[in-house]
Design a protein around this motif. Structure first.
Motif, mmCIF file in Angstrom:
data_model
loop_
_atom_site.group_PDB
_atom_site.id
_atom_site.type_symbol
_atom_site.label_atom_id
_atom_site.label_comp_id
_atom_site.label_asym_id
_atom_site.label_seq_id
_atom_site.Cartn_x
_atom_site.Cartn_y
_atom_site.Cartn_z
ATOM 1 N N SER A 205 0.830 -1.211 0.000
ATOM 2 C CA SER A 205 0.000 0.000 0.000
ATOM 3 C C SER A 205 0.863 1.258 0.000
ATOM 4 O O SER A 205 0.507 2.258 -0.643
ATOM 5 N N ILE A 206 1.997 1.231 0.684
ATOM 6 C CA ILE A 206 2.910 2.386 0.673
ATOM 7 C C ILE A 206 3.460 2.616 -0.729
ATOM 8 O O ILE A 206 3.526 3.753 -1.210
ATOM 9 N N MET A 207 3.848 1.539 -1.393
ATOM 10 C CA MET A 207 4.377 1.672 -2.753
ATOM 11 C C MET A 207 3.309 2.196 -3.709
ATOM 12 O O MET A 207 3.605 3.011 -4.592
ATOM 13 N N ASP A 208 2.062 1.756 -3.553
ATOM 14 C CA ASP A 208 0.978 2.279 -4.382
ATOM 15 C C ASP A 208 0.802 3.779 -4.152
ATOM 16 O O ASP A 208 0.618 4.547 -5.105
ATOM 17 N N SER A 209 0.860 4.190 -2.896
ATOM 18 C CA SER A 209 0.702 5.612 -2.576
ATOM 19 C C SER A 209 1.830 6.438 -3.180
ATOM 20 O O SER A 209 1.601 7.529 -3.715
#
Length: 82
Positions: free
Chosen positions: A57-61
């Motif tokens: 989720s951090i990488m998507d953000s």
């Protein structure tokens, strides 16, 4: 169970309502070694899976914020010069 254990449990159950409200009921452990080994293995798997989900989720953000950061880069460069 011995009489001592029964008396200890009775004392813990007979605690005043305020103590039960603040600290809750005492936990009972029957076979801590068996539960600990199984719990550790399950917990490790669950924790690892949750960690991977958070990293994803951090990488998507970060990928979603990249275009916005490119727009702000001239403003940031302006403040760096001064």
């Amino acid at each position: 169970m011995s009489e001592e254990q029964v008396n200890k449990e009775k004392e813990q159950v007979d605690a005043d309502p305020f103590t039960r409200l603040m600290f809750g009921q005492p936990r009972r452990s029957e076979n801590p070694t068996e539960k600990t080994e199984e719990g550790t293995q399950k917990k490790f798997g669950e924790d690892y899976y949750a960690l991977i989900e958070q990293v994803d989720s951090i990488m998507d953000s970060v990928n979603k914020l990249k275009p916005m950061l490119k727009e702000f880069s001239p403003i940031i460069d302006y403040f760096k010069k001064k």
